[in-house]
Design a protein around this motif. Structure first.
Motif, PDB file in Angstrom:
ATOM      1  N   PHE A 111       0.719  -1.093  -0.061  1.00  0.00           N
ATOM      2  CA  PHE A 111       0.044  -0.045  -0.073  1.00  0.00           C
ATOM      3  C   PHE A 111       0.930   1.211  -0.046  1.00  0.00           C
ATOM      4  CE2 PHE A 111      -2.698   3.030   2.273  1.00  0.00           C
ATOM      5  CZ  PHE A 111      -3.818   3.244   1.398  1.00  0.00           C
ATOM      6  N   ARG A 112       1.775   1.365   0.894  1.00  0.00           N
ATOM      7  CA  ARG A 112       2.891   2.377   0.871  1.00  0.00           C
ATOM      8  C   ARG A 112       2.112   3.745   1.015  1.00  0.00           C
ATOM      9  NH1 ARG A 112       5.630  -0.289  -3.866  1.00  0.00           N
ATOM     10  NH2 ARG A 112       7.032  -1.899  -2.846  1.00  0.00           N
ATOM     11  N   SER A 113       1.627   3.919   2.268  1.00  0.00           N
ATOM     12  CA  SER A 113       0.935   5.180   2.380  1.00  0.00           C
ATOM     13  C   SER A 113       1.628   6.410   2.348  1.00  0.00           C
ATOM     14  CB  SER A 113      -0.033   4.914   3.667  1.00  0.00           C
ATOM     15  OG  SER A 113       0.751   5.064   4.835  1.00  0.00           O
ATOM     16  N   HIS A 114       2.918   6.292   2.987  1.00  0.00           N
ATOM     17  CA  HIS A 114       3.739   7.214   3.029  1.00  0.00           C
ATOM     18  C   HIS A 114       4.285   7.750   1.729  1.00  0.00           C
ATOM     19  CE1 HIS A 114       3.958   6.524   7.353  1.00  0.00           C
ATOM     20  NE2 HIS A 114       4.238   5.295   6.988  1.00  0.00           N
ATOM     21  N   ARG A 115       4.336   7.085   0.515  1.00  0.00           N
ATOM     22  CA  ARG A 115       4.787   7.409  -0.760  1.00  0.00           C
ATOM     23  C   ARG A 115       3.512   7.978  -1.214  1.00  0.00           C
ATOM     24  NH1 ARG A 115       9.093   9.195  -1.590  1.00  0.00           N
ATOM     25  NH2 ARG A 115       8.793   8.993  -4.015  1.00  0.00           N
ATOM     26  N   LYS A 116       2.177   7.319  -0.952  1.00  0.00           N
ATOM     27  CA  LYS A 116       0.932   7.886  -1.626  1.00  0.00           C
ATOM     28  C   LYS A 116       0.960   9.520  -0.853  1.00  0.00           C
ATOM     29  CE  LYS A 116      -1.600   3.478  -1.774  1.00  0.00           C
ATOM     30  NZ  LYS A 116      -1.779   3.612  -3.149  1.00  0.00           N
ATOM     31  N   ASN A 117       1.110   9.409   0.376  1.00  0.00           N
ATOM     32  CA  ASN A 117       0.949  11.131   0.995  1.00  0.00           C
ATOM     33  C   ASN A 117       2.102  11.903   0.412  1.00  0.00           C
ATOM     34  OD1 ASN A 117      -1.301  10.305   2.135  1.00  0.00           O
ATOM     35  ND2 ASN A 117      -0.196   9.695   4.280  1.00  0.00           N
ATOM     36  N   PHE A 118       3.056  11.306   0.245  1.00  0.00           N
ATOM     37  CA  PHE A 118       4.175  12.401  -0.401  1.00  0.00           C
ATOM     38  C   PHE A 118       3.706  12.825  -1.958  1.00  0.00           C
ATOM     39  CE2 PHE A 118       7.615  12.691  -3.768  1.00  0.00           C
ATOM     40  CZ  PHE A 118       8.174  13.783  -3.075  1.00  0.00           C
ATOM     41  N   ARG A 119       3.247  12.052  -2.971  1.00  0.00           N
ATOM     42  CA  ARG A 119       2.738  12.258  -4.132  1.00  0.00           C
ATOM     43  C   ARG A 119       1.494  13.217  -3.906  1.00  0.00           C
ATOM     44  NH1 ARG A 119       4.386   7.003  -4.720  1.00  0.00           N
ATOM     45  NH2 ARG A 119       2.315   5.972  -4.622  1.00  0.00           N
ATOM     46  N   VAL A 120       0.882  13.040  -2.872  1.00  0.00           N
ATOM     47  CA  VAL A 120      -0.446  14.145  -2.840  1.00  0.00           C
ATOM     48  C   VAL A 120       0.138  15.550  -2.540  1.00  0.00           C
ATOM     49  CG1 VAL A 120      -2.147  14.680  -0.921  1.00  0.00           C
ATOM     50  CG2 VAL A 120      -1.963  12.371  -1.782  1.00  0.00           C
TER      51      VAL A 120
END
Length: 146
Positions: A111-120
């Protein structure tokens, strides 16, 4: 390279503050990579989120708390409420599913939520920088027509 290869070319865009997108999010970029993709296990990128998350309850609590760094970054940069909501949603999904024994551990790897949030955050800053660039171009055009 895990992450935002399609937008990293825009990290040299200037924001209204005078800083570039890349300068503004460099620390968050390093943090999110450490949490989600810094290491490899059998060729699969993993980060501290997946490693620490193996510890029942406490591991997910710690990585969930560490995820608040994204929300703090979003608030510091005064991003729109939609960015905050997106980040919170990713954190809730990561914490809720990540807390399920075994399934949650596998979920954390992919899922990699931290990378997802970085992209946001990155997406919103690039949008802001492009708007700023357009405003400067319009001012320059207006000044040259005087």
């Amino acid at each position: 390279m895990t992450g935002s290869t399609e937008t990293s070319e825009h990290h040299d865009l200037r924001l209204p503050t005078g800083r570039t997108v890349g300068e503004e999010i460099a620390g968050f970029n390093r943090f999110s990579r450490l949490m989600d993709s810094r290491f490899k296990l059998a060729g699969v990128p993993i980060g501290l989120d997946a490693i620490i998350g193996v510890v029942p309850v406490a591991g997910d609590a710690v990585t969930g708390a560490m995820g608040l760094y994204a929300l703090g970054t979003s608030a510091r940069l005064k991003l729109p409420i939609t960015a905050h909501i997106h980040i919170v949603w990713n954190l809730i999904a990561d914490a809720a599913i990540g807390a399920v024994p075994l399934v949650g551990d596998v979920f954390d790897v992919f899922f990699r939520s931290h990378r997802k949030n970085f992209r946001v955050v990155e997406k919103h800053l690039i949008k802001r920088a492009r708007k700023h660039e357009a405003e400067l171009a319009a001012e320059l055009a207006k000044a040259s027509n005087v």
